[in-house]
Design an enzyme around this catalytic site. Structure first.
Site, mmCIF file in Angstrom:
data_model
loop_
_atom_site.group_PDB
_atom_site.id
_atom_site.type_symbol
_atom_site.label_atom_id
_atom_site.label_comp_id
_atom_site.label_asym_id
_atom_site.label_seq_id
_atom_site.Cartn_x
_atom_site.Cartn_y
_atom_site.Cartn_z
ATOM 1 N N GLU A 371 0.889 -1.095 -0.016
ATOM 2 C CA GLU A 371 0.109 0.044 -0.057
ATOM 3 C C GLU A 371 0.859 1.252 0.057
ATOM 4 O O GLU A 371 1.908 1.480 0.676
ATOM 5 C CB GLU A 371 -0.890 0.022 1.213
ATOM 6 C CG GLU A 371 -1.657 1.199 1.332
ATOM 7 C CD GLU A 371 -2.431 1.245 2.833
ATOM 8 O OE1 GLU A 371 -3.696 1.822 2.869
ATOM 9 O OE2 GLU A 371 -1.825 0.696 3.935
ATOM 10 N N LYS A 433 -9.932 0.399 -2.050
ATOM 11 C CA LYS A 433 -10.253 0.161 -0.581
ATOM 12 C C LYS A 433 -11.411 0.620 -0.208
ATOM 13 O O LYS A 433 -11.944 1.546 -0.396
ATOM 14 C CB LYS A 433 -9.130 0.851 0.301
ATOM 15 C CG LYS A 433 -8.960 0.476 1.625
ATOM 16 C CD LYS A 433 -8.309 1.168 2.802
ATOM 17 C CE LYS A 433 -8.236 0.792 3.986
ATOM 18 N NZ LYS A 433 -7.260 1.537 4.949
ATOM 19 N N CYS A 484 -4.775 -3.085 3.888
ATOM 20 C CA CYS A 484 -4.646 -2.673 5.215
ATOM 21 C C CYS A 484 -5.533 -2.898 6.170
ATOM 22 O O CYS A 484 -5.708 -4.391 6.458
ATOM 23 C CB CYS A 484 -4.032 -1.173 5.391
ATOM 24 S SG CYS A 484 -3.331 -0.583 6.818
#
Length: 616
Positions: A371, A433, A484
């Site tokens: 990321e 995301k 994440c």
């Protein structure tokens, strides 16, 4: 517990009951006191006889005042006003709060210690058996109490637990740690009230079941509210290397939590039964049978995990390389100068290409960057685009690139993406995301809060959430991209696998929280997801910890934090689905509903008892 008239003096308690004000009697000499009628007494969770299932304790309402012959004063349970003194005047609010704090001091201290013990069950400490101890302790401390007392005990348990668990957030500020800990502890306060209610239900042997279901219900709520929830600190995440971990393949993280809490509740039931035998005619094999049964339940639940098969057979395999480029420094200012993080990942990939060309390393089928590996939008900055393209062409295989990209239509918003970058055709399919982090990647009520909390201005733009799962074809592999914190959310990972992902990739950037324990806490979630879905999980982090996790939860490789490194591995690709994939969130909903309904039943029984008493 002896009973007597209002002329009987109080006996000074000793031992486990020392925190209780002594046996009180009612104002009528003809009526002996009822055990558990006083909310202050409510049944001691760590000793003493079990109280009668009184109406006030069940409903959490106002306990009846009882007179103390020894002191000549009257008192009430926590959360209620003291009875009028001899002069007809009520003590002041501060005095009542002081009396309550003093009366609950020892129980609160035990709750604090138990909460800290639960914190030690999580990484970086990782003493998972303490999760059983903590669950058992909270069940005992709330047993037989009023709902109000149980709520306070749950809160006293929750605050120190979250303070220890979330201390990594101190990088942002200790006020953030305290604020988030209080918010999360509020859920444990509600659970504490529920634990107190269900402890008075009929059939005491089922008490551990109600307790375990309430743990699942509490985590269900915390996983969803506020702002999409914050599932950090689930019992399952403390048990990613314990006998309970394989249960994830059957019912996901909620079933692991249920197994841990059920074991803790059963051990609490055994301890309570044995303690009561001290004052109930002594120990005998017949009287100890309930305790033996509870221990047998705990042992059976613990052993159940060993019987769960973990699917690991590969349908195919692929060679991968994970690039950890590193950052300039840990903390809030990890970015350093523009292009620095991108250059780090480009250089590491170019070095990998040199090793491949020299024959020192076999050429991978694909490469994974973490990321935010590109700290500039490659579609807006030509230099960033050129550097990524240079690295991808050098290695000659597709690279999954993590980058921040300006939203194409909504000005001022940015998207956190994983982009498949081909050595011939350039950037292609991408995943955005779905669950941006509140106050980290977007600011709720920005206009109002930023005026009060100036630190929020360090989040200059809000991240825009994606609207689909991250299944991407990266070279010969169909990978499921999870970015994440999304690894903590059951439904995001499960939907990705059910959409066709043959392996799971977690692109992450934990540079802000490096060397704080947070990367370790996130890594164990990857272990649990591997077993839950029967898939390898590859974690790619900018500064660490990058890792390769096998489908059985084994961490086969991992990097150190704040080092530039490259991991190479052959990972299995799997098409089969676990039972957890098929049943989805059904076990969680069922167990949570049982917990809620058990509380409702306790309230109804309490109200019916009050109605019957009034009728008499």
């Amino acid at each position: 517990m002896p009973s007597g008239s209002d002329t009987t003096a109080e006996a000074a308690p000793t031992g486990p009951d020392a925190d209780r004000p002594g046996q009180r009697t009612t104002g009528s000499a003809a009526t002996p006191p009822t055990e558990g009628a006083d909310g202050a007494e409510g049944g001691d969770a760590v000793g003493g006889p079990d109280p009668v299932e009184g109406r006030d304790a069940v409903e959490g309402g106002e306990p009846r005042a009882t007179a103390s012959a020894a002191s000549g004063t009257a008192s009430t349970g926590p959360g209620t006003a003291s009875a009028p003194s001899a002069g007809g005047r009520r003590p002041g609010r501060l005095r009542r709060l002081g009396l309550l704090a003093r009366r609950e001091a020892r129980r609160s201290a035990l709750a604090v210690i138990s909460g800290l013990a639960l914190g030690l069950a999580f990484p970086p400490f990782g003493v998972w058996p303490l999760s059983l101890v903590a669950a058992a302790a909270l069940a005992l401390l709330t047993h037989g109490r009023t709902a109000r007392q149980g709520a306070w005990t749950g809160f006293a348990f929750g605050v120190p637990f979250f303070l220890l668990l979330l201390k990594w957030l101190s990088v942002v500020g200790w006020d953030a740690v305290v604020g988030l800990s209080i918010i999360e502890a509020a859920f444990l306060a509600l659970m504490g009230a529920g634990l107190a209610l269900v402890s008075r239900l009929p059939v005491p042997a089922l008490w551990p079941l109600w307790t375990a279901c309430l743990w699942v219900a509490e985590e269900w709520a915390r996983d969803r509210v506020p702002f999409g929830g914050f599932p950090w600190g689930r019992l399952a995440f403390a048990n990613t290397g314990s006998p309970y971990t394989p249960l994830a393949a059957l019912g996901g993280a909620p079933l692991v939590t249920f197994g841990v809490a059920l074991t803790g509740g059963a051990l609490a039931g055994a301890a309570l039964t044995l303690w009561r035998l001290r004052g109930a005619g002594g120990f005998s094999a017949r009287r100890a049978l309930p305790a033996a049964g509870a221990v047998a339940v705990a042992a059976a639940v613990t052993a159940a995990g060993f019987a769960v098969p973990i699917p690991t057979a590969a349908d195919d395999s692929v060679d991968i390389a994970v690039v950890q480029g590193n950052v300039q420094q840990p903390g809030m200012d990890f970015l350093g100068r523009p292009m620095m993080i991108l250059d780090n990942h480009v250089k590491a990939t170019l070095n990998l290409a040199k090793d491949v060309k020299a024959g020192r390393i076999a050429k991978p089928d694909l490469v994974i960057w973490p990321e935010n590996a590109s700290d500039l939008d490659p579609f807006q900055y030509r230099e960033a685009y050129a550097r990524i393209d240079e690295a991808v062409r050098a290695i000659g295989v597709p690279v999954l690139v993590g980058a921040l990209v300006d939203h194409p239509t909504k000005q001022g918003y940015v998207e956190n993406q994983g982009i498949v970058w081909d050595p011939k055709s350039g950037p292609g399919a991408s995943y955005t995301k779905q669950h941006p982090v509140p106050f980290g990647e977007y600011v709720p009520f920005r206009q109002e809060l930023s005026k009060v909390i100036t630190r929020l201005q360090r989040v200059p733009r809000d991240f825009y959430p994606g609207d689909h799962t991250g299944v991407l074809n990266v070279g010969p592999a169909r990978l499921g991209d999870v970015i994440c914190f999304e690894v903590a959310y059951d439904e995001i990972v499960r939907d990705t696998v059910n959409a066709g992902a043959r392996a799971i990739v977690v692109q992450t950037n934990n540079a802000t929280y490096g060397r704080s324990g947070q990367p370790e806490q996130q890594l164990v979630m990857s272990k649990l997801r591997a077993i839950e879905h029967g898939r390898p999980v590859i974690t790619a982090a900018t500064s660490g910890i990058s890792a390769v996790v096998a489908p059985d939860g084994t961490i086969e490789q991992r990097t150190k934090e704040f080092t530039q490194d490259v991991l190479t591995a052959r990972i299995p690709l799997r098409d089969g689905k676990t039972l957890a994939d098929r049943v989805g969130a059904t076990p969680e909903w069922v167990l949570a509903m049982v917990g809620v309904l058990s509380c409702a039943a306790a309230i109804m029984i309490g109200r019916r008892g009050r109605t019957d008493e009034k009728g008499q």
